[in-house]
Motif scaffolding. Structure first.
Motif, PDB file in Angstrom:
ATOM      1  N   ALA A  11      -2.404   6.279  -3.256  1.00 14.77           N
ATOM      2  CA  ALA A  11      -3.821   6.223  -2.903  1.00 14.77           C
ATOM      3  C   ALA A  11      -4.424   7.627  -2.831  1.00 14.77           C
ATOM      4  O   ALA A  11      -5.544   7.856  -3.314  1.00 14.77           O
ATOM      5  N   ILE A  12      -3.669   8.579  -2.268  1.00 15.21           N
ATOM      6  CA  ILE A  12      -4.188   9.952  -2.174  1.00 15.21           C
ATOM      7  C   ILE A  12      -4.354  10.553  -3.568  1.00 15.21           C
ATOM      8  O   ILE A  12      -5.351  11.210  -3.857  1.00 15.21           O
ATOM      9  N   PHE A  15       0.832  -1.204   0.000  1.00 17.92           N
ATOM     10  CA  PHE A  15       0.000   0.000   0.000  1.00 17.92           C
ATOM     11  C   PHE A  15       0.866   1.253   0.000  1.00 17.92           C
ATOM     12  O   PHE A  15       1.719   1.435   0.851  1.00 17.92           O
ATOM     13  N   GLU A  44       0.737   5.214   0.208  1.00 19.75           N
ATOM     14  CA  GLU A  44      -0.170   6.292   0.625  1.00 19.75           C
ATOM     15  C   GLU A  44      -0.283   7.403  -0.410  1.00 19.75           C
ATOM     16  O   GLU A  44      -1.380   7.891  -0.696  1.00 19.75           O
ATOM     17  N   GLU A  45       0.861   7.784  -0.974  1.00 17.54           N
ATOM     18  CA  GLU A  45       0.835   8.873  -1.962  1.00 17.54           C
ATOM     19  C   GLU A  45       0.023   8.466  -3.181  1.00 17.54           C
ATOM     20  O   GLU A  45      -0.753   9.254  -3.735  1.00 17.54           O
TER      21      GLU A  45
END
Lengths: 297, 477
Positions: B192-193, B187, B189-190
């Motif tokens: 997903a954002i 996963f 984060e960047e």
């Protein structure tokens, strides 16, 4: 993952708080802003006095010439008939007029196939949305299944964006007057014909809005009259439906009075301007002769 | 299931939670979940055509392995040929059968031979053009030995039916997407954002821009005979933004959704209306399709090699086939033909690779020359869009003729949610958003990021069209 959930939480907070705020702003401006159509006029009309309120669909709006009726009877009337209006719409109008301190002596309800419709019309429902802070209107909409008891704020404004969306909200905020003359309550239909747009149901079904209208009328001491409106003879199931009505109501029957005057019709279910004048005259004269039926269900 | 529906609003978070919190330790289970979710997503629309996707998957999976195993060149060719025939036959039957029958009958009738029409009532399976091209790219790349065939049916089936891009693209190459199914997903984060931002921007493009334009476009094109010049021009411009907002919106939501699941899909739109010529336009519009045609049709035909005549022939073929890909109607073929015509001068002058960078790079405003070039390119695209949107070619010509002959520049009232002035203001805001972020993939960056996100959310809530639900246009292709 934590960062993503925080990001999502901020976006969701923005969305939800915007929805709450917008719901309040829109509701307030629709409840307090300038009146821009007949439905709003009826829901917001305050502190007036009428002798007779006509409730019904387009067969009231385009059949009862209020000015002619007033001239013949010397009574002050309000034609609250609206195109595609259902009995639930009529209940909302009746309730709002009484709630807003209007004094009514009599209420004339035109009976037709809309008796079998179990919901508000789409247009009227949209206009009711800003008034859902009223417990009675809200509980009625929930009772008939038009809205859910659990609602996300502002979604009803979003779903009804044509009649009560941003455009209408903005025009209310800037006090832009409508180009339509909705103060003229009678809306004439011009032209001649007997075209059919559908058929009547064979029998009448009970309607909770009617029960509520009658209950309100009793509470406020308002006499209720029922009548039917002329239809052309080829209207399918007209007589069956009329027979079914007779089992439930005492009403003055006019649905077949113009069977020999087809030039009075705009289409099979509606009178044209000429027919409306003749019909209103008849209605007023019958009233003066005390021929109308005063009835409860 | 539509991206802009309540069902998807429940479906996506559920997938996300199962994917990252329940089956996250097992790649096989993650891929199996994607496969089940994708079939569920497609079946929500029409479960009857799931068999078609499964059939196409099994055929190409088996043929991929067979091509790889075969050591004889002619056998490889035969196997590839079978893949082409099966895939194109399915596409041909479901999408073009009635079109070709009707066209044959019309042709014979025009020659004086009386023929009776006898077509079938065929339902077009959503997304067939997209997943057919995706599976074709797989067998072709295996044949060309650019790609090892997949030995895992679940992975391959998940690649074919990957729900974010199954019904309207981007058309992913096996070389890009398939290997991602074999890699362990961590996963990011960047990523997903950026996915969330793309979904938000895509929703705005679809619900505010495309769906606001739609009623105007429908009204103007349906009654074009009674419309004046200004309304007809606005009709074409609104359609240009409707189709862009609709398709780019879908692509952005698709790419964003894939990123939430740890996948990277190719970019499909890169601000095409800021193109300075038609060649640049086609490098920025529906990139996954234009590069597909470039790699699997244009280059095998000879591409830009050979004589000018060969190059011209190739350009006409690729554009007209591209037009036909969009739909079984001569209007789409003519749309492709027009784009070929617009492209020819650039090709002949060897200027087709003139504008490879972003317009006015590093500057706030374009130069006058750039502005003029962008305006001309946009106008040419609008002229072609009239053919794309019209019911038939004659109607499109009449529409364009009426712009010149029915000269009138008074705004005509249409009973639509928005006034023209309101619509133009929304488009102006949209263009500004795009212009100032044309070097990024979405506008939600920089210091004013949250202000921009907040404004877009407000516009989504107040200006989005939710009553008159419009399907994504590219579903029909």
């Amino acid at each position: 993952m934590k960062k993503v959930f925080s990001y999502l939480a901020i976006i969701l907070t923005l969305v939800i708080s915007s929805m709450f705020i917008l719901n309040e702003i829109y509701s307030y401006s629709f409840r307090n802003g300038i009146v821009r159509n007949k439905r709003q006029e009826l829901l917001l009309h305050k502190n007036d006095k009428f002798d007779i309120l006509f409730l019904g669909s387009s067969r009231t709006e385009s059949h009862v010439v209020d000015s002619v009726f007033e001239n013949i009877t010397n009574l002050k009337v309000i034609n609250a008939g609206m195109e595609r209006s259902t009995l639930h719409d009529s209940y909302a109008v009746f309730y709002s007029l009484l709630k807003n301190n209007n004094k009514l002596s009599e209420c004339w309800i035109q009976l037709d196939y809309t008796h079998n419709i179990t919901k508000h019309s789409a247009n009227m429902f949209a206009e009711i949305v800003p008034f859902l802070n009223d417990e009675t209107l809200e509980s009625h909409a929930i009772e008939i299944g038009q809205i859910s008891s659990v609602r996300v704020p502002f979604t009803l404004f979003m779903k009804n964006d044509k009649p009560i969306g941003f455009r209408e909200f903005f025009l209310k905020v800037i006090n832009k007057k409508s180009e339509q003359d909705f103060s003229l309550q009678f809306k004439p239909l011009l032209g001649c014909g007997t075209g059919l747009k559908g058929k009547w149901p064979k029998s009448m079904e009970s309607n909770i809005a009617m029960n509520k209208i009658l209950k309100l009328a009793k509470e406020y001491g308002i006499r209720v009259h029922f009548y039917t409106s002329p239809n052309c003879p080829k209207a399918e199931n007209r007589d069956d439906f009329g027979f079914s009505l007779k089992e439930n109501y005492r009403f003055k029957n006019y649905y077949d009075i113009f069977d020999d005057s087809l030039d009075y019709f705009y289409d099979c279910g509606h009178l044209n301007n000429k027919g409306a004048l003749a019909f209103t005259k008849l209605l007023a004269e019958d009233f003066l002769r005390n021929k109308t039926c005063f009835s409860t269900q | 299931m539509l991206f802009n529906s309540i069902e998807f609003l429940i479906f996506l978070p559920l997938c996300f939670i199962l994917y990252w919190f329940v089956v996250n330790r097992n790649l096989k289970l993650q891929n199996a979940l994607i496969l089940v979710a994708s079939y569920f997503f497609y079946g929500w629309w029409d479960y009857r055509f799931l068999g078609l996707i499964a059939f196409s998957t099994i055929i190409d999976y088996s043929l991929g392995i067979a091509i790889n195993k075969s050591e004889i060149k002619s056998s490889k060719k035969w196997l590839l040929f079978i893949s082409l025939v099966v895939n194109l036959s399915l596409l041909g039957f479901f999408k073009y059968f009635n079109f070709f029958i009707d066209s044959w009958i019309d042709a014979f009738n025009s020659l004086g031979y009386e023929m009776q029409a006898s077509t079938l009532n065929i339902i077009l399976p959503v997304g067939i053009s997209f997943y057919t091209f995706q599976t074709l790219s797989y067998t072709i790349d295996v044949y060309r030995e650019k790609l090892e065939p997949s030995k895992n049916l679940i992975n391959f089936a998940a690649y074919v039916a990957f729900f974010p891009q199954l019904v309207a693209g981007p058309i992913e190459r096996a070389t890009n997407l398939l290997p991602q199914f074999s890699k362990k997903r961590i996963f990011n984060e960047e990523q997903a954002i950026s996915g969330i931002n793309l979904i938000l921007w895509g929703l705005f493009q679809k619900v505010v821009i495309a769906d606001s334009c739609a009623p105007y476009v429908n009204s103007i094109f349906d009654t074009y005979e009674s419309m004046n010049s200004l309304s007809l021009i606005l009709g074409a411009v609104y359609f240009a933004f409707q189709i862009y907002g609709d398709f780019a919106g879908y692509s952005n939501i698709a790419i964003g959704t894939a990123r939430l699941l740890g996948f990277d899909l190719m970019r499909n739109f890169n601000y095409p209306y800021f193109s300075r010529d038609m060649a640049e336009f086609w490098r920025r519009w529906h990139i996954s399709l234009s590069t597909w045609f470039r790699d699997y049709l244009y280059i095998p035909l000879g591409g830009s090699r050979g004589s000018k005549w060969m190059q011209l022939r190739n350009v006409f073929i690729i554009f007209m086939v591209s037009g036909l890909w969009h739909g079984a109607n001569w209007t789409f073929v003519f749309w492709g033909f027009l784009h070929a015509l617009f492209f020819i001068p650039i090709l002949l002058l060897d200027k087709n690779r003139n504008n490879l960078d972003q317009v006015a790079q590093g500057k706030i405003l374009p130069s006058l020359k750039e502005f003029f070039q962008m305006t001309v390119t946009f106008l040419l695209a609008c002229i072609a869009w009239v053919f794309f949107r019209a019911s038939n070619i004659a109607e499109a010509f009449q529409y364009l003729k009426n712009i010149i002959t029915d000269t009138g520049f008074k705004i005509q009232y249409l009973n639509i949610e928005r006034y023209n002035i309101e619509m133009l203001l929304i488009l102006f805001i949209f263009i500004m958003y795009e212009w100032f972020h044309r070097e990024e993939e979405h506008p939600f960056n920089g210091r004013l990021k949250w202000l921009k996100i907040g404004t877009v959310i407000l516009m989504l809530l107040t200006l989005g069209v939710y009553s008159n639900h419009q399907d994504f246009i590219y579903f029909q292709f």
